[in-house]
Design an enzyme around this catalytic site. Structure first.
Site, PDB file in Angstrom:
ATOM      1  N   THR A  13      -7.347   8.406  -3.569  1.00  0.00           N
ATOM      2  CA  THR A  13      -8.227   9.345  -2.867  1.00  0.00           C
ATOM      3  C   THR A  13      -8.565  10.565  -3.705  1.00  0.00           C
ATOM      4  O   THR A  13      -9.685  11.097  -3.638  1.00  0.00           O
ATOM      5  CB  THR A  13      -7.524   9.808  -1.563  1.00  0.00           C
ATOM      6  OG1 THR A  13      -7.421   8.686  -0.698  1.00  0.00           O
ATOM      7  CG2 THR A  13      -8.289  10.908  -0.860  1.00  0.00           C
ATOM      8  N   ASP A  66      -8.037   1.817  -5.742  1.00  0.00           N
ATOM      9  CA  ASP A  66      -7.390   2.265  -4.516  1.00  0.00           C
ATOM     10  C   ASP A  66      -5.970   1.710  -4.643  1.00  0.00           C
ATOM     11  O   ASP A  66      -5.793   0.536  -4.995  1.00  0.00           O
ATOM     12  CB  ASP A  66      -8.107   1.652  -3.289  1.00  0.00           C
ATOM     13  CG  ASP A  66      -7.532   2.184  -1.990  1.00  0.00           C
ATOM     14  OD1 ASP A  66      -6.311   2.060  -1.781  1.00  0.00           O
ATOM     15  OD2 ASP A  66      -8.290   2.730  -1.182  1.00  0.00           O
ATOM     16  N   SER A  67      -4.958   2.520  -4.371  1.00  0.00           N
ATOM     17  CA  SER A  67      -3.602   2.059  -4.693  1.00  0.00           C
ATOM     18  C   SER A  67      -3.165   0.887  -3.824  1.00  0.00           C
ATOM     19  O   SER A  67      -2.168   0.235  -4.118  1.00  0.00           O
ATOM     20  CB  SER A  67      -2.598   3.199  -4.631  1.00  0.00           C
ATOM     21  OG  SER A  67      -2.251   3.508  -3.314  1.00  0.00           O
ATOM     22  N   SER A  68      -3.911   0.577  -2.774  1.00  0.00           N
ATOM     23  CA  SER A  68      -3.600  -0.622  -1.989  1.00  0.00           C
ATOM     24  C   SER A  68      -3.806  -1.882  -2.834  1.00  0.00           C
ATOM     25  O   SER A  68      -3.310  -2.955  -2.486  1.00  0.00           O
ATOM     26  CB  SER A  68      -4.516  -0.702  -0.762  1.00  0.00           C
ATOM     27  OG  SER A  68      -4.435   0.494  -0.051  1.00  0.00           O
ATOM     28  N   THR A  98      -2.089   7.507  -2.543  1.00  0.00           N
ATOM     29  CA  THR A  98      -0.827   7.764  -1.837  1.00  0.00           C
ATOM     30  C   THR A  98      -0.255   6.519  -1.152  1.00  0.00           C
ATOM     31  O   THR A  98       0.937   6.461  -0.888  1.00  0.00           O
ATOM     32  CB  THR A  98      -1.011   8.862  -0.764  1.00  0.00           C
ATOM     33  OG1 THR A  98      -1.956   8.412   0.202  1.00  0.00           O
ATOM     34  CG2 THR A  98      -1.470  10.173  -1.374  1.00  0.00           C
ATOM     35  N   ASP A  99      -1.111   5.536  -0.881  1.00  0.00           N
ATOM     36  CA  ASP A  99      -0.620   4.403  -0.079  1.00  0.00           C
ATOM     37  C   ASP A  99       0.554   3.674  -0.734  1.00  0.00           C
ATOM     38  O   ASP A  99       1.496   3.279  -0.050  1.00  0.00           O
ATOM     39  CB  ASP A  99      -1.761   3.400   0.193  1.00  0.00           C
ATOM     40  CG  ASP A  99      -2.758   3.944   1.200  1.00  0.00           C
ATOM     41  OD1 ASP A  99      -2.409   4.895   1.936  1.00  0.00           O
ATOM     42  OD2 ASP A  99      -3.895   3.431   1.253  1.00  0.00           O
ATOM     43  N   THR A 171       9.458   8.314   0.019  1.00  0.00           N
ATOM     44  CA  THR A 171       8.703   7.405   0.873  1.00  0.00           C
ATOM     45  C   THR A 171       7.540   8.187   1.478  1.00  0.00           C
ATOM     46  O   THR A 171       7.639   9.406   1.632  1.00  0.00           O
ATOM     47  CB  THR A 171       9.657   6.803   1.942  1.00  0.00           C
ATOM     48  OG1 THR A 171       9.033   5.687   2.546  1.00  0.00           O
ATOM     49  CG2 THR A 171      10.065   7.796   3.018  1.00  0.00           C
ATOM     50  N   GLN A 285      17.147   0.419   8.301  1.00  0.00           N
ATOM     51  CA  GLN A 285      15.908   0.871   8.962  1.00  0.00           C
ATOM     52  C   GLN A 285      15.874   2.378   9.226  1.00  0.00           C
ATOM     53  O   GLN A 285      14.820   2.990   9.095  1.00  0.00           O
ATOM     54  CB  GLN A 285      15.706   0.110  10.282  1.00  0.00           C
ATOM     55  CG  GLN A 285      15.352  -1.348  10.075  1.00  0.00           C
ATOM     56  CD  GLN A 285      15.042  -2.068  11.386  1.00  0.00           C
ATOM     57  OE1 GLN A 285      14.879  -1.447  12.431  1.00  0.00           O
ATOM     58  NE2 GLN A 285      14.967  -3.384  11.316  1.00  0.00           N
TER      59      GLN A 285
HETATM   60  N1  ASP Z   1      -6.146   4.397   0.033  1.00  0.00           N
HETATM   61  C1  ASP Z   1      -5.848   5.526  -0.831  1.00  0.00           C
HETATM   62  C2  ASP Z   1      -5.028   5.020  -1.995  1.00  0.00           C
HETATM   63  O1  ASP Z   1      -3.865   4.771  -1.832  1.00  0.00           O
HETATM   64  C3  ASP Z   1      -5.119   6.570  -0.070  1.00  0.00           C
HETATM   65  C4  ASP Z   1      -4.781   7.817  -0.825  1.00  0.00           C
HETATM   66  O2  ASP Z   1      -4.893   7.930  -2.030  1.00  0.00           O
HETATM   67  O3  ASP Z   1      -4.347   8.781  -0.152  1.00  0.00           O
HETATM   68  O4  ASP Z   1      -5.544   4.846  -3.063  1.00  0.00           O
END
Ligand code: ASP
Length: 349
Positions: A13, A66-68, A98-99, A171, A285
């Site tokens: 992001t 995108d880190s996903s 951040t993901d 986390t 958990q």
């Molecule tokens: N979908 C974004 C990513 O992980 C979210 C972010 O960066 O906050 O690349």
């Protein structure tokens, strides 16, 4: 003295812009060149708070991700890029979405084992340049930490909002707050406020004599993360275990490492998976606490069935550590031995 910092910009992001047209005109997507250009022009990055000059080089990945979309191969690429430049720079910054940031920070602590230089991972909740974005502050703080972190604390860390966290202990705790990350099972390495303060009580890591970078990613092997829940069926473990590529399961168990051990089929599914060479690492958990199998009979049963305690590791660290050990070409027994021991401060001894 001049501090030389290497910035590896992977995506996220932090450098995204509203893209597209029509229905998707509001959705954010990586924008090549945009953030790099902004960073090159940030005058706040030229000097550390101690007054030292900072020089930096910036590597922008193509494509930005995108880190996903990150995979273990992406971790190896970042690790390899750090290794290539390790002797040229005093510190590294990885700009990341951040993901999956907590996974990458955990992975870097294993794939770049024993770095004596700070490797700071950061990103932002809002893109650079939008009103009230946290991007600029996080970048400035990351530069300060990369340039000035005390040598005894130098490690893979996450600098985000007001916190400095050990990379393999953090986390993602919020998708809305500026303090998006925390390490509930480990003290903060430091705080970012008017001053940047380091936690003098944090135990320094004892890195190996030589820094070791693992440049091979696991190619054909895979890992599953499985969360136990009321009504959990042993068939889930059984059907996963039929996959010949599956080499490990991170099992998120209740409390201090408990599962439905009154269900003999559950325990025999664990034993059968173990017999096929699948390593089963149990993590807790609850956000706080540690796996202690022998607290309850249901926990001891899991151990007897062949599961290994991940102690106080996060799921992210357990997953990254398994991938790392698999990438070394180790067999199940050796992986289990090494899972039990800390490699890079990811768990208690
Ligand atoms: N979908 C974004 C990513 O992980 C979210 C972010 O960066 O906050 O690349």
């Amino acid at each position: 003295m001049t501090k030389n910092i290497c910035v590896i910009y992977t995506g996220g992001t932090i450098g995204m812009r509203a893209a597209g047209s029509g229905d998707e005109s509001e959705s954010l997507a990586p924008a090549a060149g945009f953030l790099s250009h902004q960073i090159e022009n940030m005058s706040e990055l030229k000097q550390s708070s101690a007054g030292e000059k900072i020089d930096f080089a910036l590597i922008e990945y193509a494509p930005l991700l995108d880190s996903s979309d990150m995979t273990p191969k992406s971790w190896v690429k970042i690790a390899t890029d750090i290794e290539k430049r390790y002797h040229e720079f005093d510190g590294f910054i990885v700009l990341h979405g951040t993901d999956t940031l907590a996974y990458t920070a955990s992975a870097l602590s294993f794939f770049v084992e024993g770095s004596r230089k700070p490797i700071v991972v950061t990103g932002s909740q809002l893109p650079f340049g939008v009103p009230r974005s946290d991007a600029r502050n996080n970048i400035v703080s990351a530069f300060q930490v990369a340039a000035e972190m005390p040598p005894e604390l130098a490690q893979v860390c996450v600098v985000f909002g007001s916190r400095i966290l050990r990379g393999n202990r953090c986390t993602k705790v919020s998708a809305i707050a500026y303090d998006a990350f925390n390490s509930p099972r480990y003290p903060l390495l430091g705080t970012v406020g008017i001053d940047i303060n380091y936690n003098e009580n944090c135990e320094p890591l004892t890195p190996p004599a030589e820094m070791r970078v693992q440049t091979q990613s696991p190619d054909n092997e895979t890992i599953a993360v499985v969360r136990i829940f009321p009504g959990f069926s042993h068939e889930i473990i059984r059907s996963l275990s039929t996959n010949p590529k599956l080499k490990g399961i991170v099992l998120e168990a209740y409390g201090t490492g408990n599962g439905p051990s009154g269900d003999a089929q559950f325990l025999s599914a664990i034993t059968a998976a173990r017999a096929k060479g699948i390593v089963i690492v149990v993590v807790a958990q609850p956000l706080e606490g540690i796996v202690q199998f022998d607290n309850y009979a249901v926990g001891s049963a899991l151990r007897q069935a062949g599961a290994v305690s991940g102690k106080d590791m996060t799921t992210e660290a357990a997953l990254a550590k398994l991938y790392y050990l698999i990438s070394l070409g180790l067999g199940a027994k050796q992986i289990e031995e090494r899972i039990r021991l800390p490699i890079s401060g990811e768990m208690v001894d």
